[in-house]
Design an enzyme around this catalytic site. Sequence first.
Site, PDB file in Angstrom:
ATOM      1  N   ASP A 282       0.844  -1.196   0.000  1.00  0.00           N
ATOM      2  CA  ASP A 282       0.000   0.000   0.000  1.00  0.00           C
ATOM      3  C   ASP A 282       0.881   1.248   0.000  1.00  0.00           C
ATOM      4  OD1 ASP A 282      -1.921   1.871   0.155  1.00  0.00           O
ATOM      5  OD2 ASP A 282      -2.781   1.201   2.056  1.00  0.00           O
ATOM      6  N   LEU A 283       1.436   1.553  -1.157  1.00  0.00           N
ATOM      7  CA  LEU A 283       2.326   2.722  -1.269  1.00  0.00           C
ATOM      8  C   LEU A 283       1.531   4.000  -1.470  1.00  0.00           C
ATOM      9  CD1 LEU A 283       4.962   1.119  -3.668  1.00  0.00           C
ATOM     10  CD2 LEU A 283       5.192   1.478  -1.211  1.00  0.00           C
ATOM     11  N   LYS A 284       0.256   3.886  -1.817  1.00  0.00           N
ATOM     12  CA  LYS A 284      -0.578   5.060  -2.145  1.00  0.00           C
ATOM     13  C   LYS A 284       0.218   6.025  -3.013  1.00  0.00           C
ATOM     14  CE  LYS A 284      -4.297   4.432   0.582  1.00  0.00           C
ATOM     15  NZ  LYS A 284      -3.811   4.005   1.899  1.00  0.00           N
TER      16      LYS A 284
ATOM     17  N   GLY B 103       4.711   9.619 -13.429  1.00  0.00           N
ATOM     18  CA  GLY B 103       4.860   8.211 -13.769  1.00  0.00           C
ATOM     19  C   GLY B 103       6.255   7.676 -13.486  1.00  0.00           C
ATOM     20  N   TYR B 104       7.274   8.431 -13.856  1.00  0.00           N
ATOM     21  CA  TYR B 104       8.661   7.979 -13.704  1.00  0.00           C
ATOM     22  C   TYR B 104       8.953   7.604 -12.245  1.00  0.00           C
ATOM     23  CZ  TYR B 104      13.728   8.137 -13.389  1.00  0.00           C
ATOM     24  OH  TYR B 104      15.027   7.819 -13.112  1.00  0.00           O
TER      25      TYR B 104
ATOM     26  N   PRO C 135     -11.669  -0.615   2.710  1.00  0.00           N
ATOM     27  CA  PRO C 135     -11.275  -0.402   4.102  1.00  0.00           C
ATOM     28  C   PRO C 135     -12.304   0.476   4.817  1.00  0.00           C
ATOM     29  CG  PRO C 135     -10.098   1.120   2.679  1.00  0.00           C
ATOM     30  CD  PRO C 135     -11.101   0.407   1.812  1.00  0.00           C
TER      31      PRO C 135
ATOM     32  N   GLY D 172     -14.616  -1.235  11.503  1.00  0.00           N
ATOM     33  CA  GLY D 172     -14.157  -1.144  12.902  1.00  0.00           C
ATOM     34  C   GLY D 172     -13.962   0.297  13.329  1.00  0.00           C
TER      35      GLY D 172
ATOM     36  N   GLY E 222      -7.639  -3.670   9.504  1.00  0.00           N
ATOM     37  CA  GLY E 222      -6.383  -3.552  10.236  1.00  0.00           C
ATOM     38  C   GLY E 222      -6.581  -3.650  11.722  1.00  0.00           C
TER      39      GLY E 222
HETATM   40  P1  BMP Z   1      -7.978   0.117   9.915  1.00  0.00           P
HETATM   41  O1  BMP Z   1      -8.846  -1.124   9.640  1.00  0.00           O
HETATM   42  O2  BMP Z   1      -7.033  -0.075  11.042  1.00  0.00           O
HETATM   43  O3  BMP Z   1      -8.785   1.386   9.988  1.00  0.00           O
HETATM   44  O4  BMP Z   1      -6.995   0.260   8.655  1.00  0.00           O
HETATM   45  C1  BMP Z   1      -7.458   0.537   7.387  1.00  0.00           C
HETATM   46  C2  BMP Z   1      -6.378   0.306   6.371  1.00  0.00           C
HETATM   47  O5  BMP Z   1      -6.868   0.651   5.090  1.00  0.00           O
HETATM   48  C3  BMP Z   1      -5.110   1.142   6.584  1.00  0.00           C
HETATM   49  O6  BMP Z   1      -4.023   0.382   6.136  1.00  0.00           O
HETATM   50  C4  BMP Z   1      -5.314   2.348   5.661  1.00  0.00           C
HETATM   51  O7  BMP Z   1      -4.115   2.850   5.149  1.00  0.00           O
HETATM   52  C5  BMP Z   1      -6.119   1.722   4.528  1.00  0.00           C
HETATM   53  N1  BMP Z   1      -7.035   2.649   3.842  1.00  0.00           N
HETATM   54  C6  BMP Z   1      -8.053   3.296   4.530  1.00  0.00           C
HETATM   55  O8  BMP Z   1      -8.221   3.151   5.730  1.00  0.00           O
HETATM   56  N2  BMP Z   1      -8.887   4.136   3.815  1.00  0.00           N
HETATM   57  C7  BMP Z   1      -8.746   4.343   2.482  1.00  0.00           C
HETATM   58  O9  BMP Z   1      -9.530   5.076   1.911  1.00  0.00           O
HETATM   59  C8  BMP Z   1      -7.718   3.693   1.809  1.00  0.00           C
HETATM   60  C9  BMP Z   1      -6.875   2.826   2.498  1.00  0.00           C
HETATM   61  O10 BMP Z   1      -5.930   2.179   1.872  1.00  0.00           O
END
Ligand code: BMP
Length: 224
Positions: free
Chosen positions: A59-61, A66-67, A169, A172, A192
Amino acid sequence: MGLILAIDDLSVKKALEILNDVCDYVDGIKIGIPFLIRNSSSDLKSLKTSCTKKLWIADLKLADIGYIMVRTTDLIAGFFDAIIAHSFVGIKNGLDELARYCDENGLKLVLVATMSHEGAKELYDFALIRMRDIVKQVNPWGLVAPATRPEVIYFLRRTLGSKIKILSPGIGPQGALPGEALCAGSNYEIVGRLITRSNSPLKAVQEIISAQKRKLRECGINMR
Ligand code: BMP
């Protein structure tokens, strides 16, 4: 349909303990930037060998020209099956180069369509249709869409079709319940802290999977 474990701010020792317990139950593992900065590549290797045949996502976001996105990805490509980049950087001299690199190197590309936190409503959501169009044009393996806003997932699934994988994501601590995103059209829920901060990560994972199944029965979808 399934579950991806997010490993972000953990030591290698803790991550290994958790993976030993939950590896059989998850479909993939998403490694975040805090973990990548904190630990070495040999740490990453030991983590990977402890839980094989899963989808390993970096997950480098990425959000750069591009380079630079290609050069960054190249440094970790051997360790991962998939990488995540932001869609807002656009295609020309940006995502086109990254998508080509991923194609040539057998990496799955995942684009963020919008995010799960409240701040996504300040800008990202306003551009959702444009993000959807960028995703459509780049045609990546998958996209990230928020479990916290199932209507966004529903819109993306309805307008992008069934082939693209949707990873969600926000379950929780961020407010969404397990299974809600799957019901709206996601393939995977990313979780997570609900797992990593639990006294029993195994129990947490089992409870999440049970809750997903319950929710899916309610909305009339068969899991797996
Ligand atoms: P958690 O379940 O602890 O909230 O973690 C969520 C995970 O998803 C984290 O790794 C976060 O970087 C990622 N994430 C997010 O929470 N929201 C997004 O919109 C995009 C993500 O990658």
